[in-house]
Design a protein around this motif. Structure first.
Motif, PDB file in Angstrom:
ATOM      1  N   MET A 116      -7.230  19.482   4.359  1.00 55.88           N
ATOM      2  CA  MET A 116      -7.846  18.187   4.098  1.00 55.88           C
ATOM      3  C   MET A 116      -7.238  17.427   2.916  1.00 55.88           C
ATOM      4  O   MET A 116      -7.664  16.328   2.607  1.00 55.88           O
ATOM      5  N   SER A 117      -6.238  17.991   2.263  1.00 50.83           N
ATOM      6  CA  SER A 117      -5.597  17.311   1.147  1.00 50.83           C
ATOM      7  C   SER A 117      -4.695  16.190   1.662  1.00 50.83           C
ATOM      8  O   SER A 117      -4.020  16.339   2.678  1.00 50.83           O
ATOM      9  N   THR A 118      -4.670  15.076   0.954  1.00 50.11           N
ATOM     10  CA  THR A 118      -3.785  13.972   1.312  1.00 50.11           C
ATOM     11  C   THR A 118      -2.549  13.924   0.403  1.00 50.11           C
ATOM     12  O   THR A 118      -1.768  12.983   0.461  1.00 50.11           O
ATOM     13  N   GLU A 119      -2.377  14.952  -0.404  1.00 47.41           N
ATOM     14  CA  GLU A 119      -1.228  15.031  -1.305  1.00 47.41           C
ATOM     15  C   GLU A 119      -0.008  15.552  -0.556  1.00 47.41           C
ATOM     16  O   GLU A 119      -0.126  16.233   0.458  1.00 47.41           O
TER      17      GLU A 119
ATOM     18  N   MET B 102       0.856  -1.169   0.000  1.00 47.61           N
ATOM     19  CA  MET B 102       0.000   0.000   0.000  1.00 47.61           C
ATOM     20  C   MET B 102       0.908   1.240   0.000  1.00 47.61           C
ATOM     21  O   MET B 102       1.882   1.298   0.730  1.00 47.61           O
ATOM     22  N   ASP B 103       0.582   2.212  -0.835  1.00 44.21           N
ATOM     23  CA  ASP B 103       1.426   3.400  -0.922  1.00 44.21           C
ATOM     24  C   ASP B 103       0.994   4.473   0.096  1.00 44.21           C
ATOM     25  O   ASP B 103      -0.013   4.333   0.782  1.00 44.21           O
ATOM     26  N   LYS B 104       1.813   5.525   0.183  1.00 46.44           N
ATOM     27  CA  LYS B 104       1.582   6.579   1.170  1.00 46.44           C
ATOM     28  C   LYS B 104       0.239   7.274   0.979  1.00 46.44           C
ATOM     29  O   LYS B 104      -0.438   7.594   1.947  1.00 46.44           O
ATOM     30  N   LYS B 105      -0.146   7.485  -0.255  1.00 45.19           N
ATOM     31  CA  LYS B 105      -1.410   8.170  -0.546  1.00 45.19           C
ATOM     32  C   LYS B 105      -2.593   7.390   0.017  1.00 45.19           C
ATOM     33  O   LYS B 105      -3.497   7.957   0.622  1.00 45.19           O
ATOM     34  N   GLU B 106      -2.586   6.079  -0.177  1.00 43.47           N
ATOM     35  CA  GLU B 106      -3.674   5.242   0.322  1.00 43.47           C
ATOM     36  C   GLU B 106      -3.726   5.248   1.845  1.00 43.47           C
ATOM     37  O   GLU B 106      -4.809   5.283   2.438  1.00 43.47           O
ATOM     38  N   ILE B 107      -2.569   5.217   2.481  1.00 48.77           N
ATOM     39  CA  ILE B 107      -2.520   5.260   3.943  1.00 48.77           C
ATOM     40  C   ILE B 107      -3.080   6.580   4.453  1.00 48.77           C
ATOM     41  O   ILE B 107      -3.857   6.618   5.414  1.00 48.77           O
ATOM     42  N   ARG B 108      -2.724   7.668   3.791  1.00 51.15           N
ATOM     43  CA  ARG B 108      -3.239   8.986   4.196  1.00 51.15           C
ATOM     44  C   ARG B 108      -4.755   9.056   4.055  1.00 51.15           C
ATOM     45  O   ARG B 108      -5.430   9.645   4.891  1.00 51.15           O
ATOM     46  N   VAL B 109      -5.282   8.452   3.004  1.00 49.58           N
ATOM     47  CA  VAL B 109      -6.732   8.437   2.809  1.00 49.58           C
ATOM     48  C   VAL B 109      -7.401   7.657   3.941  1.00 49.58           C
ATOM     49  O   VAL B 109      -8.449   8.063   4.449  1.00 49.58           O
ATOM     50  N   LEU B 110      -6.799   6.557   4.360  1.00 51.17           N
ATOM     51  CA  LEU B 110      -7.362   5.780   5.468  1.00 51.17           C
ATOM     52  C   LEU B 110      -7.309   6.557   6.780  1.00 51.17           C
ATOM     53  O   LEU B 110      -8.240   6.495   7.588  1.00 51.17           O
ATOM     54  N   ILE B 111      -6.228   7.307   6.997  1.00 52.52           N
ATOM     55  CA  ILE B 111      -6.135   8.140   8.196  1.00 52.52           C
ATOM     56  C   ILE B 111      -7.212   9.221   8.155  1.00 52.52           C
ATOM     57  O   ILE B 111      -7.876   9.495   9.161  1.00 52.52           O
ATOM     58  N   LYS B 112      -7.424   9.803   6.991  1.00 53.00           N
ATOM     59  CA  LYS B 112      -8.471  10.812   6.837  1.00 53.00           C
ATOM     60  C   LYS B 112      -9.844  10.204   7.089  1.00 53.00           C
ATOM     61  O   LYS B 112     -10.702  10.835   7.718  1.00 53.00           O
ATOM     62  N   TYR B 113     -10.063   8.985   6.626  1.00 54.51           N
ATOM     63  CA  TYR B 113     -11.323   8.281   6.863  1.00 54.51           C
ATOM     64  C   TYR B 113     -11.578   8.151   8.367  1.00 54.51           C
ATOM     65  O   TYR B 113     -12.675   8.434   8.852  1.00 54.51           O
ATOM     66  N   CYS B 114     -10.559   7.727   9.099  1.00 53.05           N
ATOM     67  CA  CYS B 114     -10.690   7.594  10.558  1.00 53.05           C
ATOM     68  C   CYS B 114     -10.995   8.946  11.190  1.00 53.05           C
ATOM     69  O   CYS B 114     -11.837   9.049  12.090  1.00 53.05           O
ATOM     70  N   PHE B 115     -10.325   9.978  10.736  1.00 52.65           N
ATOM     71  CA  PHE B 115     -10.549  11.326  11.270  1.00 52.65           C
ATOM     72  C   PHE B 115     -11.995  11.765  11.041  1.00 52.65           C
ATOM     73  O   PHE B 115     -12.660  12.260  11.952  1.00 52.65           O
ATOM     74  N   LEU B 116     -12.479  11.564   9.830  1.00 54.36           N
ATOM     75  CA  LEU B 116     -13.842  11.984   9.498  1.00 54.36           C
ATOM     76  C   LEU B 116     -14.898  11.145  10.214  1.00 54.36           C
ATOM     77  O   LEU B 116     -16.009  11.622  10.454  1.00 54.36           O
TER      78      LEU B 116
END
Length: 73
Positions: A53-56, A1-15
């Protein structure tokens, strides 16, 4: 899994309203080999709380690693 996908999952948990400990526990359970560390999760939560809120990746300042000029060609 790449960094972008991990960041999206962290954002999911946050939201979803999870705190950092709950997010770390969930990520460890679901993705045991690629789960990020606690400092990474805390850093991204801090950014999300500030409204970023950007995961980039952000742009880096400074000079580039390789510079091409007539002198070094």
């Amino acid at each position: 899994m790449d960094k972008k996908e991990i960041r999206v999952l962290i954002k999911y948990c946050f939201l979803k309203g999870k705190n950092t400990v709950e997010a770390k526990t969930w990520l460890d359970a679901e993705f045991p080999h690629t789960a990020p560390g606690k400092p990474t999760i805390k850093d991204w939560y801090a950014k999300f709380r500030r409204g970023e809120m950007s995961t980039e990746d952000g742009e880096c300042s400074g000079r580039p690693k390789e510079v091409v000029t007539d002198e070094n060609i």
